[in-house]
Write a protein that holds these residues in place. Sequence first.
Motif, PDB file in Angstrom:
ATOM      1  N   UNK A   1       0.888  -1.161   0.000  1.00  0.00           N
ATOM      2  CA  UNK A   1       0.000   0.000   0.000  1.00  0.00           C
ATOM      3  C   UNK A   1       0.921   1.205   0.000  1.00  0.00           C
ATOM      4  N   UNK A   2       0.949   1.941  -1.131  1.00  0.00           N
ATOM      5  CA  UNK A   2       1.931   3.014  -1.281  1.00  0.00           C
ATOM      6  C   UNK A   2       1.251   4.339  -1.589  1.00  0.00           C
ATOM      7  N   UNK A   3       0.863   5.117  -0.580  1.00  0.00           N
ATOM      8  CA  UNK A   3       0.330   6.452  -0.839  1.00  0.00           C
ATOM      9  C   UNK A   3       1.433   7.376  -1.321  1.00  0.00           C
ATOM     10  N   UNK A   4       1.055   8.430  -2.059  1.00  0.00           N
ATOM     11  CA  UNK A   4       2.029   9.446  -2.468  1.00  0.00           C
ATOM     12  C   UNK A   4       2.322  10.292  -1.244  1.00  0.00           C
ATOM     13  N   UNK A   5       3.556  10.215  -0.748  1.00  0.00           N
ATOM     14  CA  UNK A   5       3.903  10.937   0.473  1.00  0.00           C
ATOM     15  C   UNK A   5       5.236  11.630   0.307  1.00  0.00           C
ATOM     16  N   UNK A   6       5.499  12.573   1.191  1.00  0.00           N
ATOM     17  CA  UNK A   6       6.809  13.195   1.276  1.00  0.00           C
ATOM     18  C   UNK A   6       7.352  12.972   2.669  1.00  0.00           C
ATOM     19  N   UNK A   7       8.674  12.743   2.822  1.00  0.00           N
ATOM     20  CA  UNK A   7       9.228  12.566   4.158  1.00  0.00           C
ATOM     21  C   UNK A   7       9.088  13.853   4.961  1.00  0.00           C
ATOM     22  N   UNK A   8       9.042  13.749   6.269  1.00  0.00           N
ATOM     23  CA  UNK A   8       8.829  14.906   7.120  1.00  0.00           C
ATOM     24  C   UNK A   8      10.154  15.546   7.496  1.00  0.00           C
ATOM     25  N   UNK A   9      10.134  16.860   7.694  1.00  0.00           N
ATOM     26  CA  UNK A   9      11.346  17.563   8.102  1.00  0.00           C
ATOM     27  C   UNK A   9      11.850  17.032   9.436  1.00  0.00           C
ATOM     28  N   UNK A  10      10.935  16.651  10.317  1.00  0.00           N
ATOM     29  CA  UNK A  10      11.298  16.051  11.600  1.00  0.00           C
ATOM     30  C   UNK A  10      10.582  14.709  11.704  1.00  0.00           C
ATOM     31  N   UNK A  11      11.222  13.610  11.265  1.00  0.00           N
ATOM     32  CA  UNK A  11      10.535  12.318  11.233  1.00  0.00           C
ATOM     33  C   UNK A  11      10.023  11.926  12.611  1.00  0.00           C
ATOM     34  N   UNK A  12       8.771  11.469  12.706  1.00  0.00           N
ATOM     35  CA  UNK A  12       8.247  11.010  13.985  1.00  0.00           C
ATOM     36  C   UNK A  12       8.909   9.715  14.407  1.00  0.00           C
ATOM     37  N   UNK A  13       8.717   9.317  15.663  1.00  0.00           N
ATOM     38  CA  UNK A  13       9.335   8.086  16.152  1.00  0.00           C
ATOM     39  C   UNK A  13       8.836   6.883  15.369  1.00  0.00           C
TER      40      UNK A  13
END
Length: 303
Positions: free
Chosen positions: A130-142
């Motif tokens: 399941x691959x939504x179109x996403x962008x990595x976050x500037x501050x990745x969550x845990x």
Amino acid sequence: MSNRYRHIRLKEQISINKIYSFHYNELNKDYVYLGEQHNFWEFLYVDKGEVEITTDFSTFHLKQGDMVFYTPNEFHSLRCNRKTPPNIFIISFDCQSSAMRFFSHKMLRLGNDERLLLSQLIEEGNKLFVMPIVGPHAHPPKKPKHPLTRKEKPEFGAEQMIKIYLEALLIRLIRNNREQTPKPKLSSITKEKGDRELVRRIVDYLEAHMSDHPPLDRLCAEFALSKTQLRAIFREHTGCGITEYVGRLRIERAKQHIREETSNVTEIAEQLGYSSIHYFSRQFKKATGMTPSEYLKTMKAQM
């Protein structure tokens, strides 16, 4: 009885059995990723646009067709050029094979054969994950916002095909970049007709004349092919007809214009040759599941 038959046990010089991430990202032109590090391998491929990658060891400027590798525990960050919104593909995986040392702190440019393997790898990933179109976050969550998840009913053999294509891609990259053997040039258009290079040229032409809606007769004249030949070779190498492919190109170009924020929706529809903004919006939602304005909001939310 079995002792009568001599056998050879096949060696694996690169073996991958764990994947941690597998995603295709459409990023905003102003996107900045502050970085991370982890104890497994990762590569990033630029499918469109440009990005700047900074690691513990160097800074890389990647353009379309370039790939960069991160070794385990190597810090890496990303910055877009504020001009062109890029599309990138990222896989992270575990591999203990000593041959992986070849990829340490390395940027490589993919050839046609490697890009084909990569596209097959992405295709299998779409069948499994399941691959939504996403962008990595500037501050990745845990915990990842979009953890790698299998589909409820993945296609038979998809996991094994991903392993095969990923290992084959890495092996081919090592071979081609060790040998650096010059590839023979095609001597005539006749030889090109059966090759992916011809399809690449057709695609380049379609991209350059997207708003003109070039008719089939013009394409046949441009590439010295009959309609039957043109349709057959194009479908063989792209998996779809020319009209469907142009429709996809227009949607991808529309998404790029929306992320660049240099034109409004009406102007984008006109630039891409849509008959009306309403028709454009319907086609865009049919292809992406979102209206153009909803897509823009989604991209802005990544920043």
